[in-house]
Design an enzyme around this catalytic site. Structure first.
Site, PDB file in Angstrom:
ATOM      1  N   GLU A  19       0.824  -1.219   0.000  1.00  0.00           N
ATOM      2  CA  GLU A  19       0.000   0.000   0.000  1.00  0.00           C
ATOM      3  C   GLU A  19       0.857   1.267   0.000  1.00  0.00           C
ATOM      4  OE1 GLU A  19      -3.632   2.292   2.363  1.00  0.00           O
ATOM      5  OE2 GLU A  19      -2.590   0.637   3.336  1.00  0.00           O
ATOM      6  N   LYS A  37      -2.785  -2.008  -2.866  1.00  0.00           N
ATOM      7  CA  LYS A  37      -3.815  -1.085  -2.387  1.00  0.00           C
ATOM      8  C   LYS A  37      -3.352   0.320  -2.721  1.00  0.00           C
ATOM      9  CE  LYS A  37      -6.636   0.257   1.595  1.00  0.00           C
ATOM     10  NZ  LYS A  37      -7.201  -0.154   2.891  1.00  0.00           N
TER      11      LYS A  37
END
Length: 295
Positions: A176, A213
């Site tokens: 992420e 993400k």
């Protein structure tokens, strides 16, 4: 890794619920839920209250595997129980939802326009306990604020270095590197980020599996080649501070990108709601995010 859970993450219809607010963000999450800081005095009391909130969400009939395919947990949530079962087991066995664990320890100070992750000195122990608690994968967050090639490279290098350690432990890492939605260079940041991620993906072993993400891109479908990459299980989007309606509208423009929302999922929930009011508010949120994810 359970093959059925991997299949669900690859091909399931729905989105991932991010329920992983940690020590620094828990007071804010509780305040949004209607629990002010004068209602607890110790960290233990604070974490008890946030576990009650998460338990209420997870046990709600609106939280179901028809629309929610995964949930990201904070470490303390993983180690606590819901109805006599560890949270990960409850999610998997009672709800049919794939459990993930947030493993990072927050952000370092900004340098070169980015914030790397702080060192995760107990990662081996966390991964061991995650396996014991039947967790499928992990999540770790960095932040990009400026289109600084050196900084963005450092973020992605760190993410994939730790990601390989997580893969070696038999778990699937969610990489992420969040791009700040308020950055005046957001589009340029995303172009640089995509190139760095693609370079690292191409260096993975044939059987290495990761998830990504990412902030919803300024240019629709920018991440199409990452979504289609053979080493990528799924690409999910964070809401990043957008309201739920705004995040959903932006998400709808991106084919193959599904949600992994936190505040946008829980923004209308309140501790003082009746169970009927709470379940309706959560159900409305789940429905809208689901529809944006399956377009």
């Amino acid at each position: 890794m359970q093959q059925s859970q991997l299949e669900k993450m690859k091909n399931g219809n729905g989105f991932i619920a991010a329920l992983d607010q940690s020590g620094g963000s828990t007071p804010k999450a509780l305040a949004l839920y209607g629990v002010s800081e004068d209602q607890y005095t110790t960290n233990d009391e604070m974490f008890d209250l946030v576990h009650e909130m998460r338990t209420r969400i997870i046990t709600s009939p609106a939280f179901d595997s028809d629309r929610i395919i995964g949930a990201i947990l904070f470490e303390q949530t993983m180690d606590r129980e819901i109805e006599g079962m560890y949270t990960g087991d409850y999610l998997a066995e009672k709800k049919g939802v794939v459990p993930f664990l947030k493993v990072d320890k927050g952000l370092a100070d900004e340098s070169n326009g980015v914030q790397l992750m702080k060192p995760i000195d107990d990662l081996d122990d966390k991964l061991k306990r995650a396996n014991e608690r039947h967790i499928f994968g992990t999540k770790m967050r960095s932040v990009i604020k400026e289109a600084n090639p050196e900084g963005i490279k450092a973020v992605v290098d760190q993410q994939f270095e730790i990601g390989k350690q997580i893969i070696a432990a038999g778990l699937v890492p969610i990489i992420e590197p969040e791009v700040d939605i308020n950055s005046p260079e957001k589009e340029k940041c995303e172009e640089l980020l995509k190139a760095e991620i693609r370079s690292h993906l191409d260096q993975l072993g044939q059987d290495d599996q990761v998830m990504l993400k990412l902030s919803i891109p300024t240019v629709a479908n920018l991440y199409k080649e990452l979504i289609e990459h053979p080493n990528v299980v799924r690409v999910v989007a964070l809401s990043g501070g957008y309201s739920r309606d705004e995040a959903n509208e932006k998400l709808k423009e991106n084919n193959g990108l599904i949600a992994s929302f936190s505040r946008a999922l829980t923004q209308d929930l309140n501790v003082n709601q009746t169970e009927e009011e709470f379940n309706k508010a959560l159900g409305d949120a789940v429905d809208s995010i689901y529809q944006a994810s399956i377009k």
